[in-house]
Design a protein around this motif. Sequence first.
Motif, mmCIF file in Angstrom:
data_model
loop_
_atom_site.group_PDB
_atom_site.id
_atom_site.type_symbol
_atom_site.label_atom_id
_atom_site.label_comp_id
_atom_site.label_asym_id
_atom_site.label_seq_id
_atom_site.Cartn_x
_atom_site.Cartn_y
_atom_site.Cartn_z
ATOM 1 N N ILE A 34 -96.349 19.094 0.824
ATOM 2 C CA ILE A 34 -97.050 17.810 0.915
ATOM 3 C C ILE A 34 -97.859 17.770 2.205
ATOM 4 O O ILE A 34 -97.334 18.031 3.288
ATOM 5 C CB ILE A 34 -96.062 16.630 0.889
ATOM 6 C CG1 ILE A 34 -95.270 16.635 -0.424
ATOM 7 C CG2 ILE A 34 -96.769 15.297 1.071
ATOM 8 C CD1 ILE A 34 -94.217 15.581 -0.511
ATOM 9 N N PRO A 83 -96.208 17.936 -4.689
ATOM 10 C CA PRO A 83 -94.905 17.273 -4.714
ATOM 11 C C PRO A 83 -94.245 17.441 -6.072
ATOM 12 O O PRO A 83 -94.902 17.789 -7.054
ATOM 13 C CB PRO A 83 -95.249 15.809 -4.434
ATOM 14 C CG PRO A 83 -96.669 15.664 -4.808
ATOM 15 C CD PRO A 83 -97.307 17.001 -4.597
ATOM 16 N N PRO A 85 -92.251 15.018 -8.162
ATOM 17 C CA PRO A 85 -91.653 13.694 -8.377
ATOM 18 C C PRO A 85 -90.485 13.765 -9.345
ATOM 19 O O PRO A 85 -90.421 14.639 -10.205
ATOM 20 C CB PRO A 85 -92.808 12.871 -8.949
ATOM 21 C CG PRO A 85 -93.801 13.851 -9.454
ATOM 22 C CD PRO A 85 -93.615 15.109 -8.664
ATOM 23 N N GLU A 112 -90.307 8.045 -8.082
ATOM 24 C CA GLU A 112 -89.313 8.676 -7.213
ATOM 25 C C GLU A 112 -88.064 7.816 -7.223
ATOM 26 O O GLU A 112 -88.152 6.582 -7.271
ATOM 27 C CB GLU A 112 -89.818 8.803 -5.775
ATOM 28 C CG GLU A 112 -90.922 9.798 -5.572
ATOM 29 C CD GLU A 112 -90.517 11.250 -5.803
ATOM 30 O OE1 GLU A 112 -89.309 11.543 -5.941
ATOM 31 O OE2 GLU A 112 -91.417 12.089 -5.833
ATOM 32 N N TYR A 120 -88.994 7.974 3.470
ATOM 33 C CA TYR A 120 -89.896 9.076 3.138
ATOM 34 C C TYR A 120 -90.732 8.740 1.896
ATOM 35 O O TYR A 120 -91.946 8.936 1.868
ATOM 36 C CB TYR A 120 -89.055 10.336 2.923
ATOM 37 C CG TYR A 120 -89.800 11.566 2.468
ATOM 38 C CD1 TYR A 120 -90.650 12.245 3.329
ATOM 39 C CD2 TYR A 120 -89.603 12.073 1.189
ATOM 40 C CE1 TYR A 120 -91.308 13.396 2.913
ATOM 41 C CE2 TYR A 120 -90.254 13.219 0.776
ATOM 42 C CZ TYR A 120 -91.107 13.869 1.641
ATOM 43 O OH TYR A 120 -91.758 15.013 1.220
ATOM 44 N N ASP A 121 -90.073 8.201 0.869
ATOM 45 C CA ASP A 121 -90.780 7.871 -0.376
ATOM 46 C C ASP A 121 -91.760 6.718 -0.184
ATOM 47 O O ASP A 121 -92.815 6.684 -0.819
ATOM 48 C CB ASP A 121 -89.777 7.532 -1.484
ATOM 49 C CG ASP A 121 -88.966 8.739 -1.927
ATOM 50 O OD1 ASP A 121 -89.441 9.878 -1.777
ATOM 51 O OD2 ASP A 121 -87.843 8.537 -2.417
ATOM 52 N N LYS A 125 -94.754 9.947 0.841
ATOM 53 C CA LYS A 125 -95.112 10.103 -0.577
ATOM 54 C C LYS A 125 -96.107 9.024 -1.005
ATOM 55 O O LYS A 125 -97.022 9.296 -1.781
ATOM 56 C CB LYS A 125 -93.864 10.068 -1.456
ATOM 57 C CG LYS A 125 -93.009 11.303 -1.294
ATOM 58 C CD LYS A 125 -92.998 12.112 -2.552
ATOM 59 C CE LYS A 125 -92.163 13.347 -2.404
ATOM 60 N NZ LYS A 125 -91.253 13.567 -3.493
ATOM 61 N N THR A 128 -99.503 10.135 0.221
ATOM 62 C CA THR A 128 -99.979 11.316 -0.503
ATOM 63 C C THR A 128 -100.453 10.963 -1.904
ATOM 64 O O THR A 128 -101.540 11.363 -2.322
ATOM 65 C CB THR A 128 -98.867 12.379 -0.576
ATOM 66 O OG1 THR A 128 -98.483 12.710 0.753
ATOM 67 C CG2 THR A 128 -99.331 13.621 -1.298
ATOM 68 N N HIS A 129 -99.647 10.203 -2.632
ATOM 69 C CA HIS A 129 -100.030 9.827 -3.997
ATOM 70 C C HIS A 129 -101.264 8.933 -3.999
ATOM 71 O O HIS A 129 -102.151 9.083 -4.840
ATOM 72 C CB HIS A 129 -98.868 9.145 -4.709
ATOM 73 C CG HIS A 129 -97.687 10.035 -4.953
ATOM 74 N ND1 HIS A 129 -97.805 11.358 -5.298
ATOM 75 C CD2 HIS A 129 -96.360 9.779 -4.908
ATOM 76 C CE1 HIS A 129 -96.603 11.885 -5.453
ATOM 77 N NE2 HIS A 129 -95.710 10.949 -5.219
ATOM 78 N N TYR A 137 -97.543 4.271 -8.690
ATOM 79 C CA TYR A 137 -96.409 4.966 -8.093
ATOM 80 C C TYR A 137 -95.235 3.997 -8.006
ATOM 81 O O TYR A 137 -95.382 2.891 -7.498
ATOM 82 C CB TYR A 137 -96.826 5.457 -6.700
ATOM 83 C CG TYR A 137 -95.733 6.030 -5.839
ATOM 84 C CD1 TYR A 137 -94.875 7.009 -6.309
ATOM 85 C CD2 TYR A 137 -95.583 5.621 -4.517
ATOM 86 C CE1 TYR A 137 -93.887 7.544 -5.494
ATOM 87 C CE2 TYR A 137 -94.604 6.153 -3.699
ATOM 88 C CZ TYR A 137 -93.757 7.116 -4.195
ATOM 89 O OH TYR A 137 -92.780 7.640 -3.391
#
Length: 191
Positions: A34, A83, A85, A112, A120-121, A125, A128-129, A137
């Motif tokens: 990532i 990633p 998921p 996730e 972190y999510d 994440k 990034t998404h 997401y």
Amino acid sequence: MSADTRRPRLFTANEYHRMAEVGILHPAERVEFINGRIFSMSPKGPVHTEIVNNLESCFQGLFEGRARLRREQPVELGELGQPEPDMAVLRLSPRRYVTNHPKPENIRFVVEVADTTLTYDLTIKNETHSRSGIKEYWVVDINNRRVFVFTRPGPSRYRSERICTEDESVSPAAFADAIVPVRVLLDLTES
């Protein structure tokens, strides 16, 4: 005194794949790529695994013939990484993603499941998404029994966030008729 100008050395997607090919990254090693970095993935405990099973069971019924499910497998975000998921809900594809992992334009939404990885999510994440253009997401927050739903991707984070409690239901934007009770996703009782 001069400022410290050191920066982390980021990897490209090609370098990441090459590390796996030559054995620097062992096939059984749980990592994901990532934002040019290689992150260790948390071990999946029994509760996490059961919630992912709930997602899969629920989504199979809701999206059969309308979408393809991809559980804990890579999605291709170009140089932003690959990633993995917990669940990706994809467009149906006649090729079934044989030559490439699904790209953002193939992804309806990703999910996730967070027990030890919530921060972190919700940060790395999420960014990034969103930057890659994934339209939606979700983060299933096991400990607080809720689901975060992020939509409207922006350059650094999603511009819209909704938090659904276990007494509510959620519907993905791509399938507005698909009603997902949060309580069902979080249910850990034997049926």
